[in-house]
Every structure is written in structure tokens, then in C-alpha cells.
Write an enzyme that holds these catalytic residues in place. Structure first.
Site, PDB file in Angstrom:
ATOM      1  N   GLY A  74      37.999  25.222  42.897  1.00  0.00           N
ATOM      2  CA  GLY A  74      39.397  24.998  42.510  1.00  0.00           C
ATOM      3  C   GLY A  74      39.529  24.293  41.173  1.00  0.00           C
ATOM      4  O   GLY A  74      40.464  23.535  40.943  1.00  0.00           O
ATOM      5  N   ASN A 129      38.941  31.176  30.362  1.00  0.00           N
ATOM      6  CA  ASN A 129      38.778  31.646  31.736  1.00  0.00           C
ATOM      7  C   ASN A 129      40.115  32.191  32.241  1.00  0.00           C
ATOM      8  O   ASN A 129      40.990  31.433  32.639  1.00  0.00           O
ATOM      9  CB  ASN A 129      38.293  30.478  32.608  1.00  0.00           C
ATOM     10  CG  ASN A 129      38.128  30.863  34.063  1.00  0.00           C
ATOM     11  OD1 ASN A 129      38.286  32.027  34.427  1.00  0.00           O
ATOM     12  ND2 ASN A 129      37.817  29.886  34.896  1.00  0.00           N
ATOM     13  N   CYS A 132      39.634  33.016  37.176  1.00  0.00           N
ATOM     14  CA  CYS A 132      39.145  32.233  38.313  1.00  0.00           C
ATOM     15  C   CYS A 132      39.838  32.665  39.597  1.00  0.00           C
ATOM     16  O   CYS A 132      41.062  32.616  39.703  1.00  0.00           O
ATOM     17  CB  CYS A 132      39.388  30.753  38.092  1.00  0.00           C
ATOM     18  SG  CYS A 132      38.707  29.788  39.442  1.00  0.00           S
ATOM     19  N   THR A 195      33.270  35.523  39.063  1.00  0.00           N
ATOM     20  CA  THR A 195      32.894  35.834  40.447  1.00  0.00           C
ATOM     21  C   THR A 195      33.820  36.880  41.080  1.00  0.00           C
ATOM     22  O   THR A 195      34.937  37.091  40.617  1.00  0.00           O
ATOM     23  CB  THR A 195      32.945  34.549  41.291  1.00  0.00           C
ATOM     24  OG1 THR A 195      34.230  33.947  41.097  1.00  0.00           O
ATOM     25  CG2 THR A 195      31.860  33.579  40.886  1.00  0.00           C
ATOM     26  N   GLY A 267      23.993  31.303  35.876  1.00  0.00           N
ATOM     27  CA  GLY A 267      24.883  30.494  36.705  1.00  0.00           C
ATOM     28  C   GLY A 267      24.209  29.974  37.957  1.00  0.00           C
ATOM     29  O   GLY A 267      23.540  28.936  37.944  1.00  0.00           O
TER      30      GLY A 267
HETATM   31  C1  LIG Z   1      29.903  26.560  41.775  1.00  0.00           C
HETATM   32  C2  LIG Z   1      30.452  27.463  40.687  1.00  0.00           C
HETATM   33  C3  LIG Z   1      31.489  27.002  39.880  1.00  0.00           C
HETATM   34  C4  LIG Z   1      31.999  27.818  38.872  1.00  0.00           C
HETATM   35  N1  LIG Z   1      33.000  27.337  38.067  1.00  0.00           N
HETATM   36  C5  LIG Z   1      33.457  28.102  37.029  1.00  0.00           C
HETATM   37  C6  LIG Z   1      34.437  27.582  36.143  1.00  0.00           C
HETATM   38  O1  LIG Z   1      34.875  26.439  36.232  1.00  0.00           O
HETATM   39  N2  LIG Z   1      34.876  28.405  35.151  1.00  0.00           N
HETATM   40  C7  LIG Z   1      34.398  29.683  34.966  1.00  0.00           C
HETATM   41  O2  LIG Z   1      34.822  30.372  34.023  1.00  0.00           O
HETATM   42  N3  LIG Z   1      33.446  30.186  35.799  1.00  0.00           N
HETATM   43  C8  LIG Z   1      32.972  29.427  36.815  1.00  0.00           C
HETATM   44  N4  LIG Z   1      31.999  29.936  37.646  1.00  0.00           N
HETATM   45  C9  LIG Z   1      31.522  31.314  37.463  1.00  0.00           C
HETATM   46  C10 LIG Z   1      30.196  31.368  36.693  1.00  0.00           C
HETATM   47  O3  LIG Z   1      30.327  30.829  35.390  1.00  0.00           O
HETATM   48  C11 LIG Z   1      29.658  32.817  36.617  1.00  0.00           C
HETATM   49  O4  LIG Z   1      30.606  33.625  35.926  1.00  0.00           O
HETATM   50  C12 LIG Z   1      29.428  33.426  37.991  1.00  0.00           C
HETATM   51  O5  LIG Z   1      28.898  32.469  38.876  1.00  0.00           O
HETATM   52  C13 LIG Z   1      28.502  34.645  37.959  1.00  0.00           C
HETATM   53  O6  LIG Z   1      27.219  34.309  37.478  1.00  0.00           O
HETATM   54  P1  LIG Z   1      25.967  33.964  38.455  1.00  0.00           P
HETATM   55  O7  LIG Z   1      25.885  35.065  39.468  1.00  0.00           O
HETATM   56  O8  LIG Z   1      24.780  33.883  37.547  1.00  0.00           O
HETATM   57  O9  LIG Z   1      26.271  32.639  39.091  1.00  0.00           O
HETATM   58  C14 LIG Z   1      31.459  29.125  38.670  1.00  0.00           C
HETATM   59  C15 LIG Z   1      30.427  29.575  39.498  1.00  0.00           C
HETATM   60  C16 LIG Z   1      29.899  28.762  40.482  1.00  0.00           C
HETATM   61  C17 LIG Z   1      28.777  29.286  41.341  1.00  0.00           C
END
Ligand SMILES: Cc1cc2nc3c(=O)[nH]c(=O)nc-3n(C[C@H](O)[C@H](O)[C@H](O)COP(=O)(O)O)c2cc1C
Length: 305
Positions: A74, A129, A132, A195, A267
Site C-alpha cells: 500500500g 509509478n 500500483c 506486479t 526485485g
Molecule cells: C514487496 C514489494 C514492494 C514493491 N513496491 C513497489 C513500489 O513501491 N513501487 C513500484 O513501482 N513497484 C513496487 N514493486 C514492484 C517491483 O518494483 C517490480 O516491478 C515487481 O516486483 C516485478 O519484479 P520482480 O518479479 O523481480 O520482483 C514492489 C514489489 C514488491 C515485491
């Protein structure tokens, strides 16, 4: 002196190598710096920042899945003022491009955050972003709406000369349309993907495992989807792409570059092995030497169909 040129360009931003740390998975870099030498990386992206501090959602905020994780944090963050006062002094010690990720509930808030942050020299670029899935206001209602993405990009462009990267949502039918509109409105690059919306339920209580009910799925489960989205953008729009989604090792990085990424972000892997991103840099170099790739940037969009 390295035998291979690992540097890549994202618009006017040059990175020493294509490996960046993804938003939300390394906070503001401080904890991560205990495990890895931030100066070796291509870049780091902050947790999404909003105008005012946000507490985020109540727990449970994270659930492990068979091939990744669901999160509904969030957008908990300290807000731009505290970030500048308390986090920037630490980040200033490093010689690594700092990219500030911004999230907001209104277009005005995106503009205001960018205006405040752009005055800080340590910040080299912005990642906006618009995607989200875990907040009630803003979030996906922006990322799913082509007019909102156009407006946000145009308005943010007007208040900063620094490179702007629009972080796209995979929760749309044609992601290339969103990359195109971002480019037309002045974005220097796009990052893909954020995500995917997912959920999980407890079979005994019949309640959701996450307080927010839905969360964002990340990790190896989403890699094939992310690759397809990057390829779609790469075939349709001439804009630098930062590939994100389920990268677990150096081979995944090469694959993301071949389908069109100029750089990548790591990530979920940071939670499993916070040293993994740094280790990949040497492995990428070894691959390039073994395969006679003089400049790693030559791999970008080198796919053969
Ligand atoms: C715990 C968590 C928090 C995240 N917080 C953000 C965020 O604040 N802003 C954002 O743009 N993406 C956020 N993401 C998304 C990641 O930056 C990334 O786009 C996504 O996890 C896919 O990459 P991955 O599969 O390598 O984790 C978050 C992901 C995770 C797992």
C-alpha cells in the site's frame, strides 16, 4: 579495465551496467548497503514516494506463493520531505545513479512531488509509478487509463529536465499502446512490468490471506509474462525499455535484453539473496566474453523471430 563494455543508456542517462534494483524491494538503499556494494550497480530505484508520508496497508501485507510472492504494502513511505532530509544524505555517499520512484493519488500530486525532488542533484531520473495494484486511490485507475498516463507524463515532463521513466502496468490488454502514449508525451523510457493482480485465500477460515484482499504478484512466476510485454513494446514503439519481472539470475537478464530491454531491474530476488544483483555483473561480463559480445548494449532487441 573491463574487456567488455557493460554500459547502457536510458535516454540521456548512462549506467555503468544494466543491473538496477527495483522499487519497493530495497527501501532507500540503506539496509541493502550492508549486503552489497551499491557503487557496483547500474542504478537503484527508491521505494515509491508520495507527497505526504503513508503508513500503507495493515498486515498481512506479504504472502509467499509457489513461484513468487504477493504483496499489498500500500505504498508505505516516508514522503518527499523526510526523504530529502533524512534519506538523501546517506545516498549521497554513493556513486550510483539514483532514480526516484513517485506514486500519487492525483495528477497534481505527481507534479508536486517531481517539482520538489527535481531540485536535488543526487536524483538522476524519475520513475513514475502509474501501475500500483495495491492502493485504493490512484494506482491502477491511472495505469489502466491511457488518457491518465498521457496527462501524467505530459504534466511531469513540464516540471523536470531529468529523464522520466513511466512504469507500466501489465494489467492491460495492449501494453504497447501505453508505451506509445508515454513516448508521445515526453517520456524518455518505460519500465515494464509492475506486479500482476493476484490473491490467495485460507481454506479453513475462508478469509483472504492478505488484508487488502488483492496483492501484486511478483517473482519467477511472472517472468514469461514480463518478457512478452517487453517484446510487444519493443516491436511496436521506439523507446528505451527497462525490463522487470521475475529475474532470478544472469541468464534472465540476457533474455530480457534480447527481447528489447536496455537495462533491467531486480526485485523479488533481493529478498532471497541480497547479493545476487551484484554477482550477476561479473557473470554478464563472462557471457559477453564467451560469446564475443563487445558491448552489452548490442544485445538489446537482438531477437530473431
Ligand atoms: C514487496 C514489494 C514492494 C514493491 N513496491 C513497489 C513500489 O513501491 N513501487 C513500484 O513501482 N513497484 C513496487 N514493486 C514492484 C517491483 O518494483 C517490480 O516491478 C515487481 O516486483 C516485478 O519484479 P520482480 O518479479 O523481480 O520482483 C514492489 C514489489 C514488491 C515485491
Amino acid at each position: 579495465m573491463s574487456k567488455v563494455d557493460l554500459s547502457v543508456k536510458i535516454g540521456s542517462l548512462t549506467l555503468r551496467n544494466p543491473i538496477m534494483l527495483a522499487s519497493g524491494t530495497v527501501g532507500y538503499g540503506n539496509e541493502m548497503s550492508e549486503f552489497t556494494d551499491l557503487n557496483k550497480l547500474g542504478g537503484i530505484v527508491t521505494k515509491s514516494l508520495s507527497l505526504k508520508p503513508r503508513k500503507g496497508n495493515p498486515p498481512q501485507r506479504i504472502v509467499e506463493t509457489p513461484a513468487g510472492m504477493l504483496n499489498a504494502i500500500g505504498l508505505a513511505n516516508v514522503g518527499v520531505e523526510v526523504f530529502l532530509k533524512e534519506k538523501i544524505p546517506f545516498l549521497k555517499q554513493f556513486n550510483v545513479p539514483l532514480i526516484c520512484n513517485i506514486a500519487a493519488s492525483t495528477i497534481e500530486e505527481y507534479v508536486e512531488c517531481t517539482k520538489i525532488l527535481t531540485t536535488e542533484d543526487t536524483i538522476k531520473a524519475f520513475e513514475i509509478n502509474v501501475s500500483c495494484p495495491n492502493v485504493k486511490e490512484g494506482g491502477l485507475s491511472f495505469g489502466n487509463n491511457i488518457n491518465s498516463v498521457a496527462k501524467i507524463t505530459e504534466r511531469v515532463r513540464a516540471v523536470t529536465d531529468k529523464p522520466i521513466i513511466i512504469k507500466l502496468s501489465p494489467n492491460v490488454s495492449y501494453i504497447a499502446e501505453f508505451a506509445k502514449i508515454a513516448k508521445e508525451n515526453g517520456a524518455d523510457a518505460v519500465s515494464a512490468i509492475n506486479t500482476l493482480v493476484g490473491t490467495a485465500f485460507n481454506i479453513f477460515t475462508k478469509k483472504p490471506k492478505i488484508f487488502n484482499v488483492n496483492g501484486g504478484l511478483s517473482g519467477p512466476a511472472i517472468k514469461p509474462i514480463a518478457l512478452a510485454k517487453v517484446l510487444e513494446i519493443s516491436r511496436k514503439v521506439d523507446i528505451p525499455i527497462i525490463g522487470i519481472g521475475g529475474i532470478m539470475n544472469w541468464k534472465d537478464v540476457i533474455e530480457f535484453m534480447i527481447v528489447g530491454s536496455s537495462a533491467v531491474q531486480i526485485g523479488t530476488l533481493n529478498f532471497i539473496d541480497p547479493t545476487a544483483a551484484e554477482k550477476m555483473i561479473k557473470q554478464l561480463e563472462d557471457y559477453c566474453i564467451a560469446n564475443k559480445v563487445k558491448k552489452i548494449s548490442n544485445l538489446t532487441a537482438s531477437f530473431i523471430l
